[in-house]
Scaffold this active site. Structure first.
Site, PDB file in Angstrom:
ATOM      1  N   SER A  46       0.835  -1.197   0.000  1.00 54.07           N
ATOM      2  CA  SER A  46       0.000   0.000   0.000  1.00 54.07           C
ATOM      3  C   SER A  46       0.877   1.259   0.000  1.00 54.07           C
ATOM      4  O   SER A  46       1.707   1.442  -0.883  1.00 54.07           O
ATOM      5  CB  SER A  46      -0.967  -0.062   1.179  1.00 54.07           C
ATOM      6  OG  SER A  46      -2.030   0.851   1.012  1.00 54.07           O
ATOM      7  N   ASP A 162      -5.837  -3.835  -2.481  1.00 52.22           N
ATOM      8  CA  ASP A 162      -4.769  -3.534  -1.527  1.00 52.22           C
ATOM      9  C   ASP A 162      -4.138  -4.794  -0.920  1.00 52.22           C
ATOM     10  O   ASP A 162      -4.839  -5.686  -0.439  1.00 52.22           O
ATOM     11  CB  ASP A 162      -5.366  -2.671  -0.407  1.00 52.22           C
ATOM     12  CG  ASP A 162      -4.316  -1.991   0.446  1.00 52.22           C
ATOM     13  OD1 ASP A 162      -3.402  -2.681   0.938  1.00 52.22           O
ATOM     14  OD2 ASP A 162      -4.417  -0.777   0.638  1.00 52.22           O
TER      15      ASP A 162
END
Length: 312
Positions: A46, A162
């Site tokens: 991320s 993610d």
């Protein structure tokens, strides 16, 4: 200690996810390198994928300069209030930002100055996907695609989101890329439940056009733009942020129990909200302070590792 890094020992950084708190990675990298601990390997998830790519492609200074110039209105400009299938963040605008300050569109992971990889999640089967080659920018877009904020990213017939859903602090990827010693950064160590406390901010200085945008976003997120009524229920992003933090905290604990890092850094970032990207100066400074607080332990660990590997 005159030299922290044992000769010939490959050091890896595992940079965890945590949205705006991830700017603290910049301060941590700077402080570690001042100690002589330049990484040979970087694995990111991320926001860690963004900062890690900037360091691995020698663009960290450019990224730091830009994020430290961000103001609340600049952050608001990245939001797409139309929602729909695109998510709340304008992906095309974010991609342009990454192109300018992190890696160019055609830049390959193989071209980076050190081993680099990042983590995404296959939305179809929940499996972890590692990017260690190919287009760096596209891989970053997949790694940061937090559900609700970003649209999933299409890759080889799969939808990716993610990487924090499966591997928030990718120690395992660091080892796979050849790191013998791993320094991990967990951004979520002290924040569970702390977003739900009420915080107030003065938005009076915002201009009329920006006020309209912020007012709309404020309906969705009392965390990014605080000031909601004391007894009002948590805003949507308060709930989202706390849910993500709970999930990532539990997964991080589980993953690191089975594959622990040699050094774990946990900056104190509870006061920085999920989307407060305009608070980069504070996050970076805390990253530096975290390394300084942990410096005796870091030096002790590296001395033991030097003895273990028989290197000076």
């Amino acid at each position: 200690m005159s030299k922290s890094k044992p000769d010939g020992v490959r050091i890896g950084l595992a940079l965890g996810g945590g949205a705006s708190r991830g700017w603290s990675h910049i301060g941590i990298i700077r402080a570690l390198e001042e100690m002589g601990l330049r990484p040979d390997v970087i694995a990111g998830c991320s926001i860690g994928a963004i900062v890690g790519a900037a360091r691995a492609s020698n663009n960290l200074e450019n990224l730091e300069t830009w994020v430290c110039s961000l103001r609340r209105r600049d952050v608001a400009a990245f939001f797409d209030i139309g929602w729909g299938l695109k998510g709340l963040i304008d992906a095309s605008r974010l991609r342009n930002f990454l192109h300018e300050y992190v890696v160019s569109e055609d830049f390959l992971i193989e071209e980076m100055d050190m081993a680099y990889g990042n983590v995404a999640t296959d939305l179809g089967n929940g499996r972890e996907l590692w990017f260690t080659s190919g287009e760096a920018l596209s891989s970053i877009m997949a790694s940061i695609a937090l559900p609700g904020l970003f649209a999933p990213v299409r890759f080889n017939g799969r939808w990716l989101v993610d990487g924090g859903l499966v591997n928030p602090v990718p120690v395992s990827l660091c080892h796979a890329l050849g790191a013998e010693v791993v320094i991990a950064v967990n951004l979520n160590g002290d924040i569970l439940g702390k977003h739900l406390s009420s915080r107030k901010a003065d938005l009076a200085a915002e201009s009329g056009a920006v006020d309209g945008i912020l007012g709309t976003i404020r309906n969705y997120s009392s965390n990014l733009f605080p000031g909601s009524r004391e007894n009002a229920p948590p805003g949507m992003f308060d709930v989202l942020a706390s849910s993500v933090n709970i999930t990532q905290d539990r997964i991080t604990r589980s993953r690191m129990a089975g594959d622990p890092p040699d050094i774990l850094l946990e900056p104190r970032l509870a006061e920085i909200g999920l989307l407060e990207f305009h608070r980069a100066d504070e996050a970076i400074a805390e990253g530096e302070r975290c390394v300084q607080r942990m410096r005796p332990m870091i030096e002790y660990t590296m001395e033991n590792i030097a003895r273990l590997f028989g290197k000076n």
